[in-house]
Design a protein around this motif. Structure first.
Motif, PDB file in Angstrom:
ATOM      1  N   PRO A   8       0.839  -1.198   0.000  1.00 27.09           N
ATOM      2  CA  PRO A   8       0.000   0.000   0.000  1.00 27.09           C
ATOM      3  C   PRO A   8       0.879   1.256   0.000  1.00 27.09           C
ATOM      4  O   PRO A   8       2.106   1.154   0.154  1.00 27.09           O
ATOM      5  CB  PRO A   8      -0.777  -0.118   1.312  1.00 27.09           C
ATOM      6  CG  PRO A   8       0.113  -0.912   2.208  1.00 27.09           C
ATOM      7  CD  PRO A   8       0.844  -1.869   1.286  1.00 27.09           C
ATOM      8  N   PRO A   9       0.282   2.429  -0.143  1.00 26.96           N
ATOM      9  CA  PRO A   9       1.073   3.656  -0.085  1.00 26.96           C
ATOM     10  C   PRO A   9       1.775   3.775   1.271  1.00 26.96           C
ATOM     11  O   PRO A   9       1.197   3.445   2.311  1.00 26.96           O
ATOM     12  CB  PRO A   9       0.027   4.769  -0.233  1.00 26.96           C
ATOM     13  CG  PRO A   9      -1.182   4.123  -0.796  1.00 26.96           C
ATOM     14  CD  PRO A   9      -1.137   2.689  -0.362  1.00 26.96           C
ATOM     15  N   CYS A  11       5.065   6.245   3.421  1.00 28.42           N
ATOM     16  CA  CYS A  11       5.761   7.531   3.414  1.00 28.42           C
ATOM     17  C   CYS A  11       7.104   7.477   2.685  1.00 28.42           C
ATOM     18  O   CYS A  11       7.587   8.483   2.191  1.00 28.42           O
ATOM     19  CB  CYS A  11       5.958   8.015   4.846  1.00 28.42           C
ATOM     20  SG  CYS A  11       6.812   6.829   5.901  1.00 28.42           S
ATOM     21  N   TYR A  47       7.155  -3.050  -4.281  1.00 27.50           N
ATOM     22  CA  TYR A  47       6.494  -2.041  -5.097  1.00 27.50           C
ATOM     23  C   TYR A  47       5.357  -1.404  -4.301  1.00 27.50           C
ATOM     24  O   TYR A  47       4.548  -2.100  -3.704  1.00 27.50           O
ATOM     25  CB  TYR A  47       5.884  -2.656  -6.364  1.00 27.50           C
ATOM     26  CG  TYR A  47       6.790  -3.603  -7.108  1.00 27.50           C
ATOM     27  CD1 TYR A  47       7.989  -3.159  -7.679  1.00 27.50           C
ATOM     28  CD2 TYR A  47       6.458  -4.938  -7.256  1.00 27.50           C
ATOM     29  CE1 TYR A  47       8.807  -4.029  -8.380  1.00 27.50           C
ATOM     30  CE2 TYR A  47       7.271  -5.816  -7.959  1.00 27.50           C
ATOM     31  CZ  TYR A  47       8.449  -5.357  -8.508  1.00 27.50           C
ATOM     32  OH  TYR A  47       9.262  -6.221  -9.200  1.00 27.50           O
ATOM     33  N   GLN A  48       5.304  -0.091  -4.329  1.00 27.98           N
ATOM     34  CA  GLN A  48       4.191   0.630  -3.716  1.00 27.98           C
ATOM     35  C   GLN A  48       3.203   1.026  -4.799  1.00 27.98           C
ATOM     36  O   GLN A  48       3.606   1.474  -5.873  1.00 27.98           O
ATOM     37  CB  GLN A  48       4.695   1.882  -3.016  1.00 27.98           C
ATOM     38  CG  GLN A  48       5.434   1.602  -1.739  1.00 27.98           C
ATOM     39  CD  GLN A  48       5.816   2.898  -1.065  1.00 27.98           C
ATOM     40  OE1 GLN A  48       5.006   3.804  -0.942  1.00 27.98           O
ATOM     41  NE2 GLN A  48       7.066   2.981  -0.648  1.00 27.98           N
ATOM     42  N   ILE A  49       1.939   0.889  -4.495  1.00 27.51           N
ATOM     43  CA  ILE A  49       0.911   1.151  -5.490  1.00 27.51           C
ATOM     44  C   ILE A  49       0.959   2.591  -6.002  1.00 27.51           C
ATOM     45  O   ILE A  49       0.677   2.846  -7.162  1.00 27.51           O
ATOM     46  CB  ILE A  49      -0.491   0.775  -4.962  1.00 27.51           C
ATOM     47  CG1 ILE A  49      -1.472   0.688  -6.124  1.00 27.51           C
ATOM     48  CG2 ILE A  49      -0.946   1.731  -3.868  1.00 27.51           C
ATOM     49  CD1 ILE A  49      -2.742  -0.056  -5.816  1.00 27.51           C
ATOM     50  N   THR A  50       1.379   3.532  -5.163  1.00 26.38           N
ATOM     51  CA  THR A  50       1.446   4.932  -5.596  1.00 26.38           C
ATOM     52  C   THR A  50       2.741   5.252  -6.329  1.00 26.38           C
ATOM     53  O   THR A  50       2.783   6.202  -7.098  1.00 26.38           O
ATOM     54  CB  THR A  50       1.312   5.890  -4.387  1.00 26.38           C
ATOM     55  OG1 THR A  50       2.276   5.511  -3.400  1.00 26.38           O
ATOM     56  CG2 THR A  50      -0.082   5.835  -3.802  1.00 26.38           C
ATOM     57  N   GLN A  51       3.777   4.463  -6.101  1.00 25.31           N
ATOM     58  CA  GLN A  51       5.077   4.732  -6.715  1.00 25.31           C
ATOM     59  C   GLN A  51       5.331   3.922  -7.989  1.00 25.31           C
ATOM     60  O   GLN A  51       5.985   4.398  -8.904  1.00 25.31           O
ATOM     61  CB  GLN A  51       6.207   4.447  -5.710  1.00 25.31           C
ATOM     62  CG  GLN A  51       6.133   5.284  -4.461  1.00 25.31           C
ATOM     63  CD  GLN A  51       6.324   6.757  -4.741  1.00 25.31           C
ATOM     64  OE1 GLN A  51       7.168   7.129  -5.542  1.00 25.31           O
ATOM     65  NE2 GLN A  51       5.531   7.601  -4.097  1.00 25.31           N
ATOM     66  N   GLN A  52       4.865   2.677  -8.020  1.00 25.17           N
ATOM     67  CA  GLN A  52       5.084   1.798  -9.173  1.00 25.17           C
ATOM     68  C   GLN A  52       3.774   1.134  -9.603  1.00 25.17           C
ATOM     69  O   GLN A  52       3.665  -0.099  -9.623  1.00 25.17           O
ATOM     70  CB  GLN A  52       6.131   0.723  -8.838  1.00 25.17           C
ATOM     71  CG  GLN A  52       7.495   1.270  -8.554  1.00 25.17           C
ATOM     72  CD  GLN A  52       7.850   1.173  -7.076  1.00 25.17           C
ATOM     73  OE1 GLN A  52       6.994   1.099  -6.223  1.00 25.17           O
ATOM     74  NE2 GLN A  52       9.136   1.193  -6.787  1.00 25.17           N
ATOM     75  N   PRO A  53       2.764   1.903  -9.978  1.00 20.90           N
ATOM     76  CA  PRO A  53       1.471   1.304 -10.336  1.00 20.90           C
ATOM     77  C   PRO A  53       1.549   0.346 -11.526  1.00 20.90           C
ATOM     78  O   PRO A  53       0.781  -0.618 -11.602  1.00 20.90           O
ATOM     79  CB  PRO A  53       0.585   2.510 -10.654  1.00 20.90           C
ATOM     80  CG  PRO A  53       1.537   3.615 -10.986  1.00 20.90           C
ATOM     81  CD  PRO A  53       2.764   3.342 -10.160  1.00 20.90           C
ATOM     82  N   LYS A  71      -7.642  -1.583  -2.232  1.00 18.59           N
ATOM     83  CA  LYS A  71      -6.309  -1.494  -1.643  1.00 18.59           C
ATOM     84  C   LYS A  71      -6.206  -2.170  -0.281  1.00 18.59           C
ATOM     85  O   LYS A  71      -5.115  -2.443   0.201  1.00 18.59           O
ATOM     86  CB  LYS A  71      -5.892  -0.030  -1.506  1.00 18.59           C
ATOM     87  CG  LYS A  71      -5.647   0.654  -2.828  1.00 18.59           C
ATOM     88  CD  LYS A  71      -5.246   2.099  -2.611  1.00 18.59           C
ATOM     89  CE  LYS A  71      -5.249   2.859  -3.919  1.00 18.59           C
ATOM     90  NZ  LYS A  71      -5.026   4.290  -3.709  1.00 18.59           N
TER      91      LYS A  71
END
Length: 101
Positions: A8-9, A11, A47-53, A71
């Motif tokens: 998940p997203p 920081c 992999y983060q969903i917000t960084q590497q969708p 999510k």
């Protein structure tokens, strides 16, 4: 052998910043380092969903799962592309069981 964590997203890339890091993420980091030392040929990716969708879309099963469940199903862990755990990170024992098969 490849282990991938679809997360998940957070920081930062590890989720370990801030005044009180999540103990699950601390343990995951320790487990990843242990596995890399014990199994030098293994590849481990996060992999983060917000960084590497796009990474989420590359694995059809992960993409379908997140699309249908949202999510809240994250984190999702795969070994060689096969989903082995959802909603939480696998233990060291669970990962080693899959590695040794």
């Amino acid at each position: 052998m490849k282990i991938e964590f679809f997360e998940p997203p957070m920081c930062c890339s590890t989720g370990l910043c801030g005044p009180s890091p999540d103990e699950r993420l601390v343990k995951l980091g320790e487990n990843i380092e242990f596995l890399k030392k014990k199994y030098p040929s293994i590849t481990i990716e996060r992999y983060q969903i917000t960084q590497q969708p796009l990474k989420f879309k590359e694995n059809a099963d992960v993409f379908k799962l997140v699309k249908s469940k949202g999510k809240g199903v994250l984190p999702v862990t795969t070994v060689n592309g096969e989903i082995i755990k959802t909603h939480d990170y696998p233990t060291l024992e669970e990962m080693e069981e899959k590695i040794q098969k």
